[in-house]
Design an enzyme around this catalytic site. Structure first.
Site, PDB file in Angstrom:
ATOM      1  N   ARG A 164       0.731  -1.287  -0.105  1.00 53.92           N
ATOM      2  CA  ARG A 164       0.139   0.087  -0.095  1.00 53.92           C
ATOM      3  C   ARG A 164       0.824   1.362  -0.080  1.00 53.92           C
ATOM      4  NH1 ARG A 164      -2.566  -3.491  -0.975  1.00 53.92           N
ATOM      5  NH2 ARG A 164      -4.757  -4.162  -0.539  1.00 53.92           N
ATOM      6  N   SER A 241     -11.756   0.585   2.262  1.00 52.51           N
ATOM      7  CA  SER A 241     -11.214   0.363   3.526  1.00 52.51           C
ATOM      8  C   SER A 241     -10.453   1.544   4.299  1.00 52.51           C
ATOM      9  CB  SER A 241      -9.948  -0.815   3.394  1.00 52.51           C
ATOM     10  OG  SER A 241     -10.610  -1.897   2.739  1.00 52.51           O
ATOM     11  N   GLU A 342      -5.639   4.646   5.863  1.00 57.29           N
ATOM     12  CA  GLU A 342      -5.311   4.495   4.421  1.00 57.29           C
ATOM     13  C   GLU A 342      -5.610   5.642   3.481  1.00 57.29           C
ATOM     14  OE1 GLU A 342      -6.286   1.395   1.141  1.00 57.29           O
ATOM     15  OE2 GLU A 342      -5.866   0.636   2.886  1.00 57.29           O
TER      16      GLU A 342
END
Length: 347
Positions: A164, A241, A342
């Site tokens: 990520r 998310s 995130e």
């Protein structure tokens, strides 16, 4: 001759995000060419103000006060293909590109179907889902380098991809404006079936599923979890998310098991690099006492996926942040693991 770039003042950003939250940008412009990108950079420099690059707004939480700078919405379009290499402009819709690649029989990104946002945002956070990451297919990224004042081409190694992350959102954050991404896809490639959800979906199949069938399955699974943008679905007013799955050492797994009074083998985990493991953030959130549909004012948790924080209607950024902080504190107190957000927070 292209029209000069238009700069607007006090443009509300809420409608440019999937959260539907956010105050105004002091200045706003939409880049449809690389010349527009250069003009916007110069505009921000002349006014000595910060510059923020906006794509699909699917991984973004904008502060209620907005952003006191220039927001540049990337709207470059165009896709070319040669020998399995797709060069895709940063403003192209990501899911549309995945659909096109699958229809043409190219494997490598079929498990990334249904993810909202634009192509230019995918290398930034090394978008991944259901066993695939874009880093496995990205060959080059073309971008405007604000330090050099010119366009550069970065190889996959230059991008520093990890879980990520990339140089675009870590060591070189704010340096590059992505304008094009080159993907090397596999013609006729077999679809990936690594994740349990996908394996379960195709259990009992008497043949290997096609790329299109896997992509459709991913979309169906995402929809069941409220992770597919569907008009009128309140669970879709989110940034997907909200927390990254934490990557921890094996000793931390023992600590989690101990905190819950269970055996270590009962703790769900996935292998990660360097002998570490990845724990499901959604599971940790649930074990810390937060359930699907949990609400705190106008902010809440999706009724279908514990990892998605949602705008239940008229939520402010402050309310989303308050809910985030409550969850982070509870997980850390119980397990000694601090969840990382995130979505990007602007303003």
């Amino acid at each position: 001759m292209p029209s000069p770039l238009t700069f607007q003042e006090h443009v509300l950003l809420a409608s440019y995000t999937t959260f539907g939250i956010g105050g105004p940008a002091r200045w706003f412009a939409e880049a449809r060419s690389e010349a527009d990108v250069m003009a916007a950079v110069q505009f921000a420099r002349d006014k000595q103000m910060p510059l923020f690059i906006l794509g699909g707004g699917s991984n973004l939480l904008v502060a209620d006060a907005g952003f006191d700078g220039l927001v540049l919405h990337i709207a470059l379009r165009g896709t070319t293909e040669q020998s399995g290499v797709f060069r895709v402009a940063a403003g192209e819709n990501w899911d549309d590109f995945v659909t096109r690649a699958v229809e043409l029989g190219y494997g490598g990104i079929e498990c990334l179907s249904g993810i909202p946002g634009t192509v230019g945002g995918t290398p930034v956070q090394n978008v991944g889902a259901y066993g695939q990451e874009v880093s496995s297919t990205i060959q080059q990224v073309r971008a405007f380098d604000l330090h050099l004042g010119s366009f550069v081409v970065l190889s996959a190694d230059d991008c520093g991809f990890a879980y990520r992350t990339s140089v675009f959102n870590t060591t070189q954050r704010g340096r590059y404006v992505v304008t094009e991404v080159a993907f090397g896809l596999n013609p006729g490639g077999a679809p990936e079936l690594k994740y349990a959800d996908l394996k379960s979906h195709f259990k009992g199949f008497d043949r290997a599923p096609t790329l299109a069938e896997v992509a459709a399955a991913v979309r169906a699974i995402r929809r069941s979890k409220g992770m597919l943008l569907v008009e009128g679905d309140p669970d879709c007013r989110s940034a997907g998310s909200f927390f990254r799955n934490p990557v921890v050492c094996s000793e931390k797994v023992l600590a989690v098991a101990g905190a819950l009074g269970m055996d270590e083998v009962q703790v769900p985990r996935y292998p990660a690099a360097e002998g570490r493991v990845k724990l499901p953030a959604a599971w940790l959130v649930e074990q810390a006492g937060f359930h699907k549909g949990y609400a705190m004012g106008a902010a809440g948790i999706s009724t279908r996926h514990t990892l998605a924080l949602t705008n239940r209607g008229g939520a402010s950024a402050a309310e989303i942040i308050a809910l985030r902080d409550q969850i982070v504190e509870a997980v850390e107190q119980r397990f000694g693991i601090r969840l990382e957000q995130e979505p990007v927070l602007l303003g």
